[in-house]
Design a protein around this motif. Structure first.
Motif, PDB file in Angstrom:
ATOM      1  N   PRO A 181       0.807  -1.229   0.000  1.00  0.00           N
ATOM      2  CA  PRO A 181       0.000   0.000   0.000  1.00  0.00           C
ATOM      3  C   PRO A 181       0.839   1.277   0.000  1.00  0.00           C
ATOM      4  O   PRO A 181       0.469   2.262  -0.644  1.00  0.00           O
ATOM      5  N   TYR A 182       1.957   1.270   0.685  1.00  0.00           N
ATOM      6  CA  TYR A 182       2.817   2.464   0.705  1.00  0.00           C
ATOM      7  C   TYR A 182       3.501   2.690  -0.638  1.00  0.00           C
ATOM      8  O   TYR A 182       3.625   3.821  -1.094  1.00  0.00           O
ATOM      9  N   ILE A 183       3.926   1.618  -1.269  1.00  0.00           N
ATOM     10  CA  ILE A 183       4.569   1.749  -2.579  1.00  0.00           C
ATOM     11  C   ILE A 183       3.582   2.295  -3.597  1.00  0.00           C
ATOM     12  O   ILE A 183       3.883   3.224  -4.348  1.00  0.00           O
ATOM     13  N   SER A 240      -7.960   0.194   5.129  1.00  0.00           N
ATOM     14  CA  SER A 240      -7.829   0.528   6.555  1.00  0.00           C
ATOM     15  C   SER A 240      -6.872   1.691   6.773  1.00  0.00           C
ATOM     16  O   SER A 240      -7.166   2.622   7.531  1.00  0.00           O
ATOM     17  N   PHE A 241      -5.705   1.639   6.117  1.00  0.00           N
ATOM     18  CA  PHE A 241      -4.725   2.713   6.258  1.00  0.00           C
ATOM     19  C   PHE A 241      -5.293   4.028   5.751  1.00  0.00           C
ATOM     20  O   PHE A 241      -5.094   5.077   6.352  1.00  0.00           O
ATOM     21  N   LYS A 242      -5.993   3.982   4.634  1.00  0.00           N
ATOM     22  CA  LYS A 242      -6.537   5.177   4.014  1.00  0.00           C
ATOM     23  C   LYS A 242      -7.611   5.802   4.901  1.00  0.00           C
ATOM     24  O   LYS A 242      -7.683   7.017   5.044  1.00  0.00           O
ATOM     25  N   VAL A 244      -3.318   6.997   7.620  1.00  0.00           N
ATOM     26  CA  VAL A 244      -1.940   6.551   7.818  1.00  0.00           C
ATOM     27  C   VAL A 244      -1.123   6.708   6.534  1.00  0.00           C
ATOM     28  O   VAL A 244      -0.002   7.209   6.571  1.00  0.00           O
ATOM     29  N   THR A 245      -1.667   6.319   5.397  1.00  0.00           N
ATOM     30  CA  THR A 245      -0.886   6.400   4.160  1.00  0.00           C
ATOM     31  C   THR A 245      -0.540   7.839   3.824  1.00  0.00           C
ATOM     32  O   THR A 245       0.575   8.134   3.422  1.00  0.00           O
ATOM     33  N   ASP A 246      -1.498   8.746   4.002  1.00  0.00           N
ATOM     34  CA  ASP A 246      -1.241  10.140   3.660  1.00  0.00           C
ATOM     35  C   ASP A 246      -0.219  10.778   4.598  1.00  0.00           C
ATOM     36  O   ASP A 246       0.732  11.404   4.161  1.00  0.00           O
ATOM     37  N   LYS A 247      -0.414  10.634   5.894  1.00  0.00           N
ATOM     38  CA  LYS A 247       0.478  11.281   6.866  1.00  0.00           C
ATOM     39  C   LYS A 247       1.894  10.716   6.801  1.00  0.00           C
ATOM     40  O   LYS A 247       2.863  11.447   6.726  1.00  0.00           O
ATOM     41  N   TRP A 248       2.019   9.392   6.859  1.00  0.00           N
ATOM     42  CA  TRP A 248       3.342   8.783   6.859  1.00  0.00           C
ATOM     43  C   TRP A 248       4.029   8.962   5.516  1.00  0.00           C
ATOM     44  O   TRP A 248       5.210   9.243   5.447  1.00  0.00           O
TER      45      TRP A 248
END
Length: 102
Positions: free
Chosen positions: A17-19, A78-80, A84-88
């Motif tokens: 998801p981060y990639i 879940s991250f979205k 989490v994905t945006d901030k990190w």
């Protein structure tokens, strides 16, 4: 599924998801990013299936591939939803930017 395969699946679910978000931030829209995530997840699932040797049973392939694809989609949603994905990701992407004082 062996312990190594389970570990690789969890790693895939947490990293992909981060990639995809990083690529999406710079180059593509949401729908394209979603299909990229599915493709990368399926590839990682196939590689995970081969971690203990090439499976001879079709169910081993299907289990590994769908575990990775489904896990990545659940993790990304879940991250979205909690940001989490945006901030990190914004923080990680900002590490390479050096601001010049004017």
């Amino acid at each position: 599924m062996t312990a190594i395969q389970a570990g690789l699946t969890v790693l895939t679910v947490l990293v992909v998801p981060y990639i995809v978000q990083a690529i999406k931030t710079k180059a593509m829209g949401g729908n394209t990013a979603r299909w990229l995530a599915i493709a990368v997840s399926a590839l990682c699932g196939a590689l995970t299936a081969m971690a203990g040797g090439i499976p001879t049973d079709a169910s081993a392939w299907v289990t590994s591939i769908f575990a990775c694809v489904g896990g990545v989609q659940v993790a990304y949603a879940s991250f979205k939803s909690v940001g989490v994905t945006d901030k990190w990701l914004d923080a990680l992407l900002a590490l390479g930017d050096v601001k010049k004082e004017g």
